[in-house]
Write an enzyme that holds these catalytic residues in place. Structure first.
Site, PDB file in Angstrom:
ATOM      1  N   LYS A 150      12.796  30.081  45.894  1.00  0.00           N
ATOM      2  CA  LYS A 150      12.276  29.743  44.565  1.00  0.00           C
ATOM      3  C   LYS A 150      12.389  30.915  43.597  1.00  0.00           C
ATOM      4  CE  LYS A 150       7.844  28.876  42.242  1.00  0.00           C
ATOM      5  NZ  LYS A 150       7.512  30.231  41.757  1.00  0.00           N
ATOM      6  N   ASN A 151      11.919  32.082  43.999  1.00  0.00           N
ATOM      7  CA  ASN A 151      11.891  33.211  43.073  1.00  0.00           C
ATOM      8  C   ASN A 151      13.292  33.692  42.708  1.00  0.00           C
ATOM      9  OD1 ASN A 151       9.108  33.122  43.064  1.00  0.00           O
ATOM     10  ND2 ASN A 151       8.856  34.722  44.590  1.00  0.00           N
ATOM     11  N   ARG A 176       6.298  29.954  34.408  1.00  0.00           N
ATOM     12  CA  ARG A 176       6.386  31.374  34.104  1.00  0.00           C
ATOM     13  C   ARG A 176       7.831  31.864  34.113  1.00  0.00           C
ATOM     14  NH1 ARG A 176       3.308  35.578  33.196  1.00  0.00           N
ATOM     15  NH2 ARG A 176       4.081  37.644  33.756  1.00  0.00           N
ATOM     16  N   ASP A 221       0.953  30.169  37.902  1.00  0.00           N
ATOM     17  CA  ASP A 221      -0.253  30.192  38.720  1.00  0.00           C
ATOM     18  C   ASP A 221      -1.422  30.852  38.000  1.00  0.00           C
ATOM     19  OD1 ASP A 221       0.779  28.980  41.001  1.00  0.00           O
ATOM     20  OD2 ASP A 221       1.683  30.848  41.679  1.00  0.00           O
ATOM     21  N   ASP A 280       2.855  37.288  47.923  1.00  0.00           N
ATOM     22  CA  ASP A 280       2.871  35.832  48.061  1.00  0.00           C
ATOM     23  C   ASP A 280       2.491  35.363  49.461  1.00  0.00           C
ATOM     24  OD1 ASP A 280       3.520  35.387  45.453  1.00  0.00           O
ATOM     25  OD2 ASP A 280       5.655  35.072  45.778  1.00  0.00           O
ATOM     26  N   MET A 326      -2.271  43.397  43.848  1.00  0.00           N
ATOM     27  CA  MET A 326      -1.425  43.135  42.688  1.00  0.00           C
ATOM     28  C   MET A 326      -1.930  42.023  41.769  1.00  0.00           C
ATOM     29  SD  MET A 326       2.224  43.728  44.626  1.00  0.00           S
ATOM     30  CE  MET A 326       3.264  43.471  43.184  1.00  0.00           C
TER      31      MET A 326
END
Length: 436
Positions: A22-23, A97, A121, A320, A342
């Site tokens: 996904k990222n 985002r 998120d 994550d 983070m």
């Protein structure tokens, strides 16, 4: 609002293949705006966030063709810049985002890029300063409408420069990098993110004609070029999904094989799960998790002190997966301190696990101590709501391990990051039903 109905307490068995990352997809898809030539991308995950970005590219005038499952071509030879200033774009751009990463390519190629404050998120503040400070250093003029929460950058010609990023932001590095490849002269980005997905973006851009060196390090050097061409690119498997399936296997005492994981790009992920006592076996490019019928025991540090698992920029442990680590620890032998450095709101879902019977002390917004049950006391089924993608999957894993029937609401959050998760879990024996 969709709901998952889950009957927990069943062992799973079989193999599961991770989806495309996904990222990585969110970065790579934005990069198609850098050229008028056709780009073919393989292994694109069929998930909500990626599909929203593809829809946004179509509205920008990018020609998109689906060749087969996960395989698309993109051609940005007739980009509709007027859409960027429309009211519809101000709605569409807020939907995810990842849309922030269209700004760098648009600025580099067309001299202007705009974006409304993007969504994503609800895990605390996620600043955009790194993105825009980097673009300003390349020569862009920055504007912001506080009333509309609308950002814009413009420049006749970007010029290379040296910059030291305040934070090793992955999306910030990607945005600046995509602008710098078409800037005049040399750009040096120090304290750059260097995770595998960013490396994938660099490799793709170099195949398109960019000149990027230092790939995989925290210092990227970019020699600007006049234009980029087309290419073909294949996504890595999603490391977050791979970690999720490791955690699922352990919590349900299941024997699972995760196929085609690209071991060399997993970093600390296998070793971090091993610290929780989970057996992670390498078989070629697959991961095999045997059934942990006797449970798993958390290691201590070599001086005997309690284990701490914390997130950090790559090559540190990815934030994550901390939610997964936390859930898996609830049934381990021993205790662990989970330190989420983070993001400031990512641990707030632990109240739902406490309601299920987990022994967790939330020390503050960033730290939680987990005292494992060692399966002597199973989690209780309950009704809960998914607050974000990763917490949602963590709650799903908890529900699959719990005795009884649980429901998870707001599963659209899970669908944002996991492709057909209910169908794929049923294929390995999970009792899960989607209720619309």
């Amino acid at each position: 609002m969709g709901t998952f109905k889950i009957e927990g307490g069943h062992q799973l068995k079989g193999s599961i293949q991770p989806q495309g990352a996904k990222n990585e997809a969110l970065q790579i898809l934005c990069a198609v705006l850098l050229t008028s030539e056709k780009i073919t991308i393989n292994n694109i995950p069929d998930i909500v966030d990626v599909n929203k970005l593809i829809a946004l590219l179509k509205k920008l005038g990018v020609k998109v063709e689906k060749l087969s499952k996960g395989v698309y071509t993109f051609q940005a030879d007739q980009v509709n810049l007027a859409y960027l200033e429309s009211d519809q774009f101000k709605i569409d751009g807020r939907g995810l985002r990842g849309s922030i990463m269209i700004v760098g390519p648009l600025l580099a190629r067309f001299g202007r890029g705009y974006i409304p404050k993007p969504g994503g998120d609800k895990i605390g503040r996620r600043r955009l300063d790194t993105h825009f400070e980097g673009l300003i250093k390349l020569g862009a003029k920055f504007g912001y409408s506080k009333e509309e929460q609308f950002y814009g950058v413009e420049a006749e010609r970007l010029k290379g420069t040296y910059m030291l990023l305040e934070e090793a932001s992955v999306t910030g590095t990607a945005n600046i990098l995509m602008a710098a490849v078409l800037a005049e002269g040399k750009t040096t980005i120090y304290n750059a993110a260097c995770e595998p997905y960013l490396q994938q973006l660099c490799k793709m851009l170099n195949r398109m004609g960019a000149k990027i060196s230092g790939v995989g390090s925290n210092m990227l050097v970019i020699e600007g070029v006049d234009r980029l061409g087309g290419t073909e690119h294949t996504m890595l498997p999603d490391m977050i999904e791979i970690g999720s399936w490791i955690g699922l296997a352990a919590m349900t005492k299941s024997e699972l094989t995760i196929t085609n994981v690209s071991w060399n790009d997993l970093g600390l992920i296998p070793e971090t799960f091993r610290k929780l006592g989970i057996t992670v076996e390498r078989r070629g490019d697959d991961i095999h998790i045997p059934a942990h019928n006797d449970g798993y025991e958390i290691q201590s540090f070599i001086d005997g002190s309690i284990l701490t698992i914390a997130d950090a920029p790559w090559p540190g442990f990815t934030p994550d997966l901390l939610s997964i680590i936390l859930v898996v620890a609830t049934q381990a032998r021993g205790s662990v301190l989970v330190h989420q450095k983070m993001f400031e709101s990512r641990l707030f879902f632990v109240d739902k696990l406490i309601d299920m019977g987990a022994k967790i002390i939330l020390c503050d917004p960033h730290r939680a101590t987990v005292i494992g049950h060692d399966f002597k006391s199973t989690l209780k089924a309950t009704t809960m709501t998914s607050p974000d993608i990763r917490a949602g999957v963590s709650l799903l894993i908890a529900a699959l391990s719990a005795k009884g029937t649980s429901t998870i609401q707001n599963i659209e959050q899970i669908d944002r990051g996991y492709e057909n998760i209910d169908e794929r879990l049923r294929a390995i024996g999970a009792h899960i039903e989607r209720i619309d």
